[in-house]
Design a protein around this motif. Sequence first.
Motif, PDB file in Angstrom:
ATOM      1  N   GLY A 126      -9.757  -9.830  -5.116  1.00 32.40           N
ATOM      2  CA  GLY A 126      -9.192  -9.963  -3.774  1.00 32.40           C
ATOM      3  C   GLY A 126      -7.739 -10.373  -3.822  1.00 32.40           C
ATOM      4  O   GLY A 126      -6.922  -9.912  -3.013  1.00 32.40           O
ATOM      5  N   PHE A 127      -7.379 -11.224  -4.797  1.00 34.51           N
ATOM      6  CA  PHE A 127      -5.973 -11.595  -4.973  1.00 34.51           C
ATOM      7  C   PHE A 127      -5.133 -10.361  -5.300  1.00 34.51           C
ATOM      8  O   PHE A 127      -4.050 -10.170  -4.744  1.00 34.51           O
ATOM      9  CB  PHE A 127      -5.843 -12.639  -6.083  1.00 34.51           C
ATOM     10  CG  PHE A 127      -4.421 -12.886  -6.513  1.00 34.51           C
ATOM     11  CD1 PHE A 127      -3.576 -13.669  -5.739  1.00 34.51           C
ATOM     12  CD2 PHE A 127      -3.920 -12.323  -7.672  1.00 34.51           C
ATOM     13  CE1 PHE A 127      -2.255 -13.890  -6.118  1.00 34.51           C
ATOM     14  CE2 PHE A 127      -2.612 -12.531  -8.066  1.00 34.51           C
ATOM     15  CZ  PHE A 127      -1.775 -13.322  -7.285  1.00 34.51           C
ATOM     16  N   GLU A 128      -5.631  -9.518  -6.197  1.00 37.12           N
ATOM     17  CA  GLU A 128      -4.893  -8.305  -6.549  1.00 37.12           C
ATOM     18  C   GLU A 128      -4.868  -7.324  -5.376  1.00 37.12           C
ATOM     19  O   GLU A 128      -3.879  -6.605  -5.179  1.00 37.12           O
ATOM     20  CB  GLU A 128      -5.516  -7.638  -7.777  1.00 37.12           C
ATOM     21  CG  GLU A 128      -5.257  -8.373  -9.078  1.00 37.12           C
ATOM     22  CD  GLU A 128      -3.776  -8.470  -9.410  1.00 37.12           C
ATOM     23  OE1 GLU A 128      -2.987  -7.625  -8.955  1.00 37.12           O
ATOM     24  OE2 GLU A 128      -3.399  -9.412 -10.122  1.00 37.12           O
ATOM     25  N   PHE A 129      -5.941  -7.286  -4.599  1.00 43.56           N
ATOM     26  CA  PHE A 129      -5.988  -6.441  -3.406  1.00 43.56           C
ATOM     27  C   PHE A 129      -4.893  -6.858  -2.423  1.00 43.56           C
ATOM     28  O   PHE A 129      -4.144  -6.021  -1.900  1.00 43.56           O
ATOM     29  CB  PHE A 129      -7.375  -6.571  -2.770  1.00 43.56           C
ATOM     30  CG  PHE A 129      -7.563  -5.758  -1.517  1.00 43.56           C
ATOM     31  CD1 PHE A 129      -7.756  -4.390  -1.583  1.00 43.56           C
ATOM     32  CD2 PHE A 129      -7.552  -6.367  -0.269  1.00 43.56           C
ATOM     33  CE1 PHE A 129      -7.946  -3.637  -0.429  1.00 43.56           C
ATOM     34  CE2 PHE A 129      -7.743  -5.626   0.889  1.00 43.56           C
ATOM     35  CZ  PHE A 129      -7.941  -4.263   0.808  1.00 43.56           C
ATOM     36  N   VAL A 130      -4.777  -8.153  -2.175  1.00 41.96           N
ATOM     37  CA  VAL A 130      -3.732  -8.660  -1.276  1.00 41.96           C
ATOM     38  C   VAL A 130      -2.356  -8.464  -1.904  1.00 41.96           C
ATOM     39  O   VAL A 130      -1.368  -8.209  -1.208  1.00 41.96           O
ATOM     40  CB  VAL A 130      -3.985 -10.145  -0.946  1.00 41.96           C
ATOM     41  CG1 VAL A 130      -2.871 -10.710  -0.084  1.00 41.96           C
ATOM     42  CG2 VAL A 130      -5.317 -10.310  -0.237  1.00 41.96           C
ATOM     43  N   ASN A 131      -2.285  -8.571  -3.223  1.00 44.92           N
ATOM     44  CA  ASN A 131      -1.036  -8.286  -3.929  1.00 44.92           C
ATOM     45  C   ASN A 131      -0.578  -6.861  -3.627  1.00 44.92           C
ATOM     46  O   ASN A 131       0.617  -6.585  -3.485  1.00 44.92           O
ATOM     47  CB  ASN A 131      -1.251  -8.473  -5.439  1.00 44.92           C
ATOM     48  CG  ASN A 131       0.046  -8.467  -6.227  1.00 44.92           C
ATOM     49  OD1 ASN A 131       1.112  -8.239  -5.687  1.00 44.92           O
ATOM     50  ND2 ASN A 131      -0.069  -8.730  -7.515  1.00 44.92           N
ATOM     51  N   GLY A 132      -1.543  -5.941  -3.503  1.00 40.41           N
ATOM     52  CA  GLY A 132      -1.210  -4.565  -3.143  1.00 40.41           C
ATOM     53  C   GLY A 132      -0.582  -4.471  -1.770  1.00 40.41           C
ATOM     54  O   GLY A 132       0.314  -3.659  -1.529  1.00 40.41           O
ATOM     55  N   PHE A 133      -1.048  -5.315  -0.823  1.00 35.23           N
ATOM     56  CA  PHE A 133      -0.408  -5.372   0.503  1.00 35.23           C
ATOM     57  C   PHE A 133       1.082  -5.665   0.351  1.00 35.23           C
ATOM     58  O   PHE A 133       1.940  -5.032   0.960  1.00 35.23           O
ATOM     59  CB  PHE A 133      -0.975  -6.535   1.324  1.00 35.23           C
ATOM     60  CG  PHE A 133      -2.378  -6.345   1.822  1.00 35.23           C
ATOM     61  CD1 PHE A 133      -2.981  -7.355   2.540  1.00 35.23           C
ATOM     62  CD2 PHE A 133      -3.102  -5.194   1.588  1.00 35.23           C
ATOM     63  CE1 PHE A 133      -4.274  -7.226   3.015  1.00 35.23           C
ATOM     64  CE2 PHE A 133      -4.377  -5.035   2.046  1.00 35.23           C
ATOM     65  CZ  PHE A 133      -4.981  -6.068   2.762  1.00 35.23           C
ATOM     66  N   HIS A 134       1.343  -6.700  -0.428  1.00 35.68           N
ATOM     67  CA  HIS A 134       2.686  -7.258  -0.507  1.00 35.68           C
ATOM     68  C   HIS A 134       3.606  -6.462  -1.421  1.00 35.68           C
ATOM     69  O   HIS A 134       4.659  -5.993  -1.008  1.00 35.68           O
ATOM     70  CB  HIS A 134       2.615  -8.696  -1.037  1.00 35.68           C
ATOM     71  CG  HIS A 134       2.421  -9.719   0.037  1.00 35.68           C
ATOM     72  ND1 HIS A 134       3.444 -10.173   0.815  1.00 35.68           N
ATOM     73  CD2 HIS A 134       1.322 -10.352   0.459  1.00 35.68           C
ATOM     74  CE1 HIS A 134       2.975 -11.061   1.673  1.00 35.68           C
ATOM     75  NE2 HIS A 134       1.679 -11.190   1.478  1.00 35.68           N
ATOM     76  N   ASP A 135       3.193  -6.385  -2.691  1.00 36.13           N
ATOM     77  CA  ASP A 135       4.132  -5.943  -3.710  1.00 36.13           C
ATOM     78  C   ASP A 135       4.134  -4.443  -3.931  1.00 36.13           C
ATOM     79  O   ASP A 135       5.182  -3.817  -3.965  1.00 36.13           O
ATOM     80  CB  ASP A 135       3.843  -6.668  -5.030  1.00 36.13           C
ATOM     81  CG  ASP A 135       4.214  -8.147  -4.949  1.00 36.13           C
ATOM     82  OD1 ASP A 135       4.379  -8.638  -3.830  1.00 36.13           O
ATOM     83  OD2 ASP A 135       4.323  -8.783  -5.993  1.00 36.13           O
ATOM     84  N   THR A 136       2.939  -3.849  -4.093  1.00 32.36           N
ATOM     85  CA  THR A 136       2.918  -2.414  -4.342  1.00 32.36           C
ATOM     86  C   THR A 136       3.432  -1.638  -3.136  1.00 32.36           C
ATOM     87  O   THR A 136       4.014  -0.566  -3.279  1.00 32.36           O
ATOM     88  CB  THR A 136       1.492  -1.943  -4.688  1.00 32.36           C
ATOM     89  OG1 THR A 136       0.899  -2.884  -5.580  1.00 32.36           O
ATOM     90  CG2 THR A 136       1.520  -0.603  -5.356  1.00 32.36           C
ATOM     91  N   ALA A 137       3.220  -2.193  -1.926  1.00 33.02           N
ATOM     92  CA  ALA A 137       3.718  -1.528  -0.724  1.00 33.02           C
ATOM     93  C   ALA A 137       5.235  -1.357  -0.767  1.00 33.02           C
ATOM     94  O   ALA A 137       5.783  -0.407  -0.207  1.00 33.02           O
ATOM     95  CB  ALA A 137       3.314  -2.323   0.514  1.00 33.02           C
ATOM     96  N   ASN A 138       5.920  -2.261  -1.451  1.00 34.10           N
ATOM     97  CA  ASN A 138       7.369  -2.125  -1.587  1.00 34.10           C
ATOM     98  C   ASN A 138       7.750  -0.892  -2.394  1.00 34.10           C
ATOM     99  O   ASN A 138       8.804  -0.285  -2.160  1.00 34.10           O
ATOM    100  CB  ASN A 138       7.951  -3.379  -2.256  1.00 34.10           C
ATOM    101  CG  ASN A 138       7.984  -4.567  -1.334  1.00 34.10           C
ATOM    102  OD1 ASN A 138       8.902  -4.733  -0.552  1.00 34.10           O
ATOM    103  ND2 ASN A 138       6.961  -5.406  -1.397  1.00 34.10           N
ATOM    104  N   ALA A 139       6.909  -0.537  -3.348  1.00 33.30           N
ATOM    105  CA  ALA A 139       7.217   0.625  -4.185  1.00 33.30           C
ATOM    106  C   ALA A 139       7.214   1.913  -3.383  1.00 33.30           C
ATOM    107  O   ALA A 139       7.977   2.845  -3.677  1.00 33.30           O
ATOM    108  CB  ALA A 139       6.209   0.716  -5.337  1.00 33.30           C
ATOM    109  N   VAL A 140       6.356   2.005  -2.363  1.00 29.05           N
ATOM    110  CA  VAL A 140       6.267   3.237  -1.571  1.00 29.05           C
ATOM    111  C   VAL A 140       7.111   3.184  -0.303  1.00 29.05           C
ATOM    112  O   VAL A 140       7.187   4.161   0.444  1.00 29.05           O
ATOM    113  CB  VAL A 140       4.801   3.550  -1.192  1.00 29.05           C
ATOM    114  CG1 VAL A 140       3.967   3.762  -2.439  1.00 29.05           C
ATOM    115  CG2 VAL A 140       4.198   2.438  -0.332  1.00 29.05           C
ATOM    116  N   ALA A 141       7.736   2.029  -0.047  1.00 32.26           N
ATOM    117  CA  ALA A 141       8.452   1.860   1.222  1.00 32.26           C
ATOM    118  C   ALA A 141       9.549   2.903   1.415  1.00 32.26           C
ATOM    119  O   ALA A 141       9.664   3.506   2.488  1.00 32.26           O
ATOM    120  CB  ALA A 141       9.047   0.452   1.298  1.00 32.26           C
ATOM    121  N   THR A 142      10.338   3.151   0.386  1.00 31.20           N
ATOM    122  CA  THR A 142      11.478   4.051   0.548  1.00 31.20           C
ATOM    123  C   THR A 142      11.044   5.511   0.677  1.00 31.20           C
ATOM    124  O   THR A 142      11.591   6.252   1.493  1.00 31.20           O
ATOM    125  CB  THR A 142      12.463   3.904  -0.621  1.00 31.20           C
ATOM    126  OG1 THR A 142      11.761   4.084  -1.850  1.00 31.20           O
ATOM    127  CG2 THR A 142      13.105   2.525  -0.616  1.00 31.20           C
TER     128      THR A 142
END
Length: 518
Positions: A55-71
């Motif tokens: 669940g921590f890694e799942f929430v990490n996906g909200f925060h951090d991995t989402a930045n990778a696809v933002a642009t």
Amino acid sequence: MLDTSAPTWWAKLLFMAVLGGGLAYCASQLMGDVSNAQEATPWLLLLLALLIALGFEFVNGFHDTANAVATVIYTRSLTPHVAVVWSGLWNFLGVMMASGAVAWGIVSLLPVELILQVNSSAGLAMVFALLIAAVVWNLGTWWLGLPASSSHTLIGSIIGVGLANQLLAPAGTATSGVDWDKAREVGLALLVSPIFGFVAAALLLLALKLVVRNKELFSEPSKDKSPPLWIRGILIATCTAVSFAHGSNDGQKGMGLIMLILVGVVPTAFALNRTPDPALLDQFRGASAALVQTLDHYAQPDVTVADPASAVADAVRTKTWTPETTVAMSQFLVKLDQRMVDYKSLASVPTDLVSNLRNDLYLVSEALKLVDKKKQLAVSPEDMKSFTTFHAVVDGATRFIPNWVKVAVALALGLGTMVGWRRIVVTVGEKIGKTHLTYGQGAAAETVAAITIGMADVLGLPVSTTQVLSSGIAGTMAANGSGLQGSTVRNILLAWVLTLPVSILLAGVLFAVLRVLI
């Protein structure tokens, strides 16, 4: 406006097939590993702990991995559904190719005595407290659309547990507490990386403006069409690099925590890298003999030690290498080698000896850091090789990560990105600068982020994708003369400033409560 259309039926089917296959693989591998355990497996406790860690890694996906696809999403280089799948693929590859250095760097921040007793009530309280605190704070900042740092949150939670452990220790009881040297090293990486991201991204954008004269690269994305092919290629490439680097760095944090859980709940199955390959044990014996010979060379003849194990433990607790430690380590290694002389490989070590052997090896590894990392024993460069060689062999036996753990972490990261990308994408694309993000700004910020995270991965240091990329976007806005939105910047800075004290307090309180309940 962002594309909010639902994915096609075949995309949903493919997603479910990948998810189902991944879960089936992880479950079968876990059951296979646990089947050899000596103790009865507390499945409910194990699954609950793994669920919280993932669940921590799942929430990490909200925060951090989402930045990778933002642009790529914001500039319409890729549709959201394609972008998150593409990013998830490269996250997966990054996780699978991770070295594990960051994972165990995070673990080494925890109090040594709690790691050695991770299968006790105190060890389980430690794991649950830091995970729950990190998830709660990450969910709160995600709900507000703030790109706060999952890494920062986890570090704060670990420090909170360490401080609470010291405060709860009975009067006169020694405790190693927080490894402040490692905490300063990690904290410096988290502090310097966003500053570097801001400056480097700004300079890169200015350099691009000098070299590339095509104004389209520095224009606001069109609201009704995709960018030219060459711009799309640049942005997709930078998204790919950030996704891979993020998986190789951030994914390791979850790996380390999951290994702590596995060692704590099913120690006889996961405390040692029980490979049937005899080469690892042969390497241990050779490296141990060489190190004993080196230690004896530096031992003072008038120094005697009654209890070698206690003397080595005292060195780890006080973080001080003394003449007694030199003698004690030599004697300790000789006894350790004698205990393993009858075994052909680590797989043949009886299950009832696994936990104690793992703890002894971990204690040796922590003590050796005082020499090969902190240079507290003056040895020649030639003799130092015996320390580093033995240290590497010991770490190979105790600091391993099964492939199924990597797969589980990669799935959790990818799922988090697919569910929670929208809030962070809007913040990165529209709310950091006073003007909308341009193609060139996105490319510059993501290039710097990928390089920074990759360098940190090589050095074994955790950094925040969120902090590096958000500060990079801010740097490009400043370099472009666009200006920054004061309210968003204040909120982001406030989240960064509050993350450490709040996560320390949350984890410390939870640890104190769970010590009573467990």
